[in-house]
Design a protein around this motif. Sequence first.
Motif, short mmCIF file in Angstrom:
data_model
loop_
_atom_site.label_atom_id
_atom_site.label_comp_id
_atom_site.label_asym_id
_atom_site.label_seq_id
_atom_site.Cartn_x
_atom_site.Cartn_y
_atom_site.Cartn_z
N ALA A 309 0.55 -1.21 -0.11
CA ALA A 309 0.19 0.27 -0.01
C ALA A 309 0.71 1.30 0.05
CB ALA A 309 -0.76 -0.13 1.31
N LEU A 310 1.91 1.48 0.92
CA LEU A 310 3.17 2.40 0.39
C LEU A 310 3.60 2.64 0.29
CD1 LEU A 310 4.96 4.72 2.37
CD2 LEU A 310 6.33 2.07 2.77
N MET A 311 4.25 1.23 -1.45
CA MET A 311 4.89 1.52 -2.73
C MET A 311 4.23 2.19 -3.38
SD MET A 311 8.10 -1.44 -1.90
CE MET A 311 6.06 -2.93 -1.58
N ALA A 312 2.11 1.72 -3.40
CA ALA A 312 1.66 1.52 -4.28
C ALA A 312 1.17 3.34 -4.49
CB ALA A 312 0.07 1.20 -4.24
N THR A 313 1.00 4.02 -3.27
CA THR A 313 0.77 5.49 -3.90
C THR A 313 2.03 5.37 -4.04
OG1 THR A 313 -1.05 4.65 -1.00
CG2 THR A 313 0.44 7.13 -1.31
N THR A 314 3.02 6.23 -2.89
CA THR A 314 4.03 6.97 -3.62
C THR A 314 4.63 6.56 -5.10
OG1 THR A 314 5.55 5.20 -1.86
CG2 THR A 314 7.27 6.98 -3.40
N ALA A 315 4.25 5.21 -5.84
CA ALA A 315 4.39 5.46 -7.29
C ALA A 315 2.85 6.14 -8.00
CB ALA A 315 4.03 3.83 -7.81
N THR A 316 1.80 6.43 -7.44
CA THR A 316 1.01 6.89 -7.87
C THR A 316 0.76 8.54 -8.08
OG1 THR A 316 -1.00 4.64 -7.87
CG2 THR A 316 -1.77 6.88 -8.12
N GLY A 317 2.04 8.46 -6.98
CA GLY A 317 2.06 10.41 -6.49
C GLY A 317 3.17 10.29 -7.45
N LEU A 318 3.77 9.79 -7.84
CA LEU A 318 5.06 9.97 -8.50
C LEU A 318 4.16 10.50 -10.52
CD1 LEU A 318 8.10 7.56 -8.81
CD2 LEU A 318 7.80 9.95 -8.03
N LEU A 319 3.50 10.48 -10.49
CA LEU A 319 2.10 10.70 -11.52
C LEU A 319 2.29 12.53 -11.06
CD1 LEU A 319 0.00 7.99 -12.28
CD2 LEU A 319 1.67 8.37 -13.72
#
Length: 392
Positions: A309-319
Amino acid sequence: MHRAAHRVDTATPTTRDRAVDALRAIAILGVVLGHWLVTALVADGGTLRTASPLAHMPWLAPVSWTFQTLAVFFMVGGHVATKSHASARARGGTYRAWLRARLSRLFKPVAALLTLWTAAALCLLLGGASFVTVHTLVKLALSPLWFLLVFAVLTAATPLLARLSPLWPLAVVLHVDLVRFGLGGPSWLGWVNLAAGWLVPYTLGAAWTRGELERPRAGWVLLTGGAVATAVLVMWAGYPASMVGVPGEAVSNLNPPTLAAVTFGLAQCGAALLLRGRLREVMRHPLTWAAVALVNLSAMTVFLWHQTALMATTATGLLAGRLPGLHSVPDGLGWVAARLLWLPVLALALAVCWVAFRTYEQGSRRPGVPRSRVVRVHRRSETAGAKAARDA
């Protein structure tokens, strides 16, 4: 919601010790929040690397004292496992059937995690992601598995550990650290503590089952003795103040466990034992009990997927570019404030993972696999709780 909580409350057997479930929920949520607060994925050019606010702000070490709650989880696990095994033996059940029932719930969710991250790693590499980024993500995603392996080994050895005094594994940890740090022994020797260190709270749980920890005196001895020993080890023996690993530090209290981590765990277990009475009173409230039952129903799902969940949020936030508290270097109070604001988003991402993967933990058991009475009663109350929550 109140009606659903009332149905969960009335469906719970009166013989169930709700304090056990409350302590398990506190331990799981403590680990999750701890990881979310001290783990940062910093965007560095085209790669992601891990960082920790504890490396830049060592005065935040007390955060790790609050959220490093694995010792409590192992103590509760030892208590439940020894009680379950004794119940299975009393009913004439076999060790193999008991162990299969205990481990199936631990490892069913693992298959989904491994499958998803194997596919994700291949897609990232084929898509041009750097090996450093993929290694960072996969290492974080799979880091909870070490805990499950140790816990599974101790669970399998429960019949041998049911009468073992916690002083024996504590003595092993003491001698390993003495040789490793005091006499200049090899660093690999510390990995002996991976089993011995967590065996201490696990055998405390067995002592709890035997009725040896019922008096408040036992809790106070563990709390004060463990706290004093930890303070001495940190202040005068050179052990790190943080109870979790800090990138760049020569010694980690957790990987593998050191004597300081074990004594700190003893203090935590003592506090947990002293809180049992208060927790039983709090768990009489239907809403509170329903929330705790829901966490226990999905404990392994929450534990295994919180890093994802942490990594998915981080990756999505990079957009949206580099966002403070998510992709920035954790080097100041501004990062801490921003990360606290991200916690509800991380919780939402974890809820999505829970919806997607909870069936791997809550699925129906295989025919012909008997359960101990403890596990059977636990599942009955959990099933009623899940149905009530869905109805609500």
